[in-house]
Enzyme design. Sequence first.
Site, PDB file in Angstrom:
ATOM      1  N   GLU A  43       0.311  -0.441  16.355  1.00  0.00           N
ATOM      2  CA  GLU A  43      -0.513   0.717  15.999  1.00  0.00           C
ATOM      3  C   GLU A  43      -1.434   1.107  17.152  1.00  0.00           C
ATOM      4  O   GLU A  43      -1.606   2.294  17.460  1.00  0.00           O
ATOM      5  CB  GLU A  43      -1.344   0.409  14.747  1.00  0.00           C
ATOM      6  CG  GLU A  43      -2.021   1.642  14.205  1.00  0.00           C
ATOM      7  CD  GLU A  43      -3.045   1.321  13.132  1.00  0.00           C
ATOM      8  OE1 GLU A  43      -4.107   1.958  13.146  1.00  0.00           O
ATOM      9  OE2 GLU A  43      -2.781   0.438  12.280  1.00  0.00           O
TER      10      GLU A  43
ATOM     11  N   CYS B 117       2.502   5.913   8.777  1.00  0.00           N
ATOM     12  CA  CYS B 117       1.571   6.066   7.655  1.00  0.00           C
ATOM     13  C   CYS B 117       0.660   7.265   7.921  1.00  0.00           C
ATOM     14  O   CYS B 117       0.108   7.385   9.023  1.00  0.00           O
ATOM     15  CB  CYS B 117       0.738   4.799   7.519  1.00  0.00           C
ATOM     16  SG  CYS B 117      -0.602   4.997   6.333  1.00  0.00           S
TER      17      CYS B 117
ATOM     18  N   CYS C 247       0.870  -1.178   0.000  1.00  0.00           N
ATOM     19  CA  CYS C 247       0.000   0.000   0.000  1.00  0.00           C
ATOM     20  C   CYS C 247       0.903   1.223   0.000  1.00  0.00           C
ATOM     21  O   CYS C 247       2.120   1.119   0.161  1.00  0.00           O
ATOM     22  CB  CYS C 247      -0.879  -0.001   1.250  1.00  0.00           C
ATOM     23  SG  CYS C 247       0.098   0.035   2.773  1.00  0.00           S
TER      24      CYS C 247
ATOM     25  N   SER D 282       1.420  -9.792  10.703  1.00  0.00           N
ATOM     26  CA  SER D 282       0.791  -8.730   9.911  1.00  0.00           C
ATOM     27  C   SER D 282      -0.727  -8.830  10.066  1.00  0.00           C
ATOM     28  O   SER D 282      -1.359  -9.741   9.538  1.00  0.00           O
ATOM     29  CB  SER D 282       1.178  -8.899   8.429  1.00  0.00           C
ATOM     30  OG  SER D 282       0.270  -8.194   7.612  1.00  0.00           O
TER      31      SER D 282
ATOM     32  N   HIS E  25       3.666   1.956  11.592  1.00  0.00           N
ATOM     33  CA  HIS E  25       2.544   1.770  12.524  1.00  0.00           C
ATOM     34  C   HIS E  25       2.354   2.930  13.480  1.00  0.00           C
ATOM     35  O   HIS E  25       1.343   3.010  14.175  1.00  0.00           O
ATOM     36  CB  HIS E  25       2.748   0.480  13.330  1.00  0.00           C
ATOM     37  CG  HIS E  25       3.046  -0.698  12.467  1.00  0.00           C
ATOM     38  ND1 HIS E  25       4.318  -1.212  12.319  1.00  0.00           N
ATOM     39  CD2 HIS E  25       2.244  -1.433  11.662  1.00  0.00           C
ATOM     40  CE1 HIS E  25       4.277  -2.229  11.464  1.00  0.00           C
ATOM     41  NE2 HIS E  25       3.039  -2.379  11.051  1.00  0.00           N
TER      42      HIS E  25
END
Length: 330
Positions: A137, A107, A23, A233, A85
């Site tokens: 995260e 991100c 991504c 993940s 994260h």
Amino acid sequence: MGAMTATPARDRRVLLAAPRGYCAGVDRAVIAVEKALEQYGAPVYVRHEIVHNKYVVQTLEKKGAVFVEETEEVPEGEIVIFSAHGVAPVVHEEAQRGKLATIDATCPLVTKVHKEAVRYADEDYDILLIGHEGHEEVVGTSGEAPEHITLVDGPEDVGNVDVRDPDKVVWLSQTTLSVDETMETVDALKGRYPNLLSPPSDDICYATQNRQTAIKKVAAEADLVLVVGSKNSSNSVRLVETALAHGAKDGHLVDNAAEIDEAWLEGVTTVGLSSGASVPDVLVDGVLEWLQERGWEDVELVQPVEEHMQFSLPKELRRDLRSEASEKVR
């Protein structure tokens, strides 16, 4: 091979999901580490895995990246990169104390959730953060407003939630969850708190949603779904779960082709294939070759949505790449 003759080669096919793999946030984070190594030379320290993928981490280690668990492990005055994260504010403080030069590769979609957390905490809301306990995260987002945030780990956790004022509650979520499960949790929370506020935009990232949309289409026709991705993940694990919930007869998460068990192919005609958002395409190509050698040569692309998202590099890196006088940070 025995039972595998049950599926004539002419009927065998692979449904390749798109979008899959990298991504925009992962792409940006990985390039940030590579550019930092080019710009400043090795070693460049990275706090936690830059993205949750073994192959990516090992490849960057070979180039001179040093992965550490805690900021204190980075020698004074060195460069530290924060992973995609995101990190809690306390980590930025630790870096300052250690006189570290920081490059923040969080991100932008995670940063958006962090900002929402701060804003709602400032307005004195109780924040219900939907996510998995211990995920980096979640740790980073919770750290933005620990006294206001309660973690809700799935629909079954809703009964444990306790808030001060049922009229001042908002939900936020980890960006890499299953869209379906998150909405199930939200619905259960709304059952308890009818005035639960939703964030201004959906926290689950566009890439997570797109990959799940694609795997649902693939799963409806697949006997076996293979998702390339590492066990830690979150978005990769969710892809397997989503496939199994939407018609796939069998589904497995593999880091690469070497982890595929040939027994999974017995009686299988259609194999669905996708990869998590932190997986480079070279690993998917390896799986396609492995399947091809075993008679699954016909590959059809299944692409219900297109992706065009791109993020610019972290600002600290852009600044140093721009300054042509390129004096080394050291």
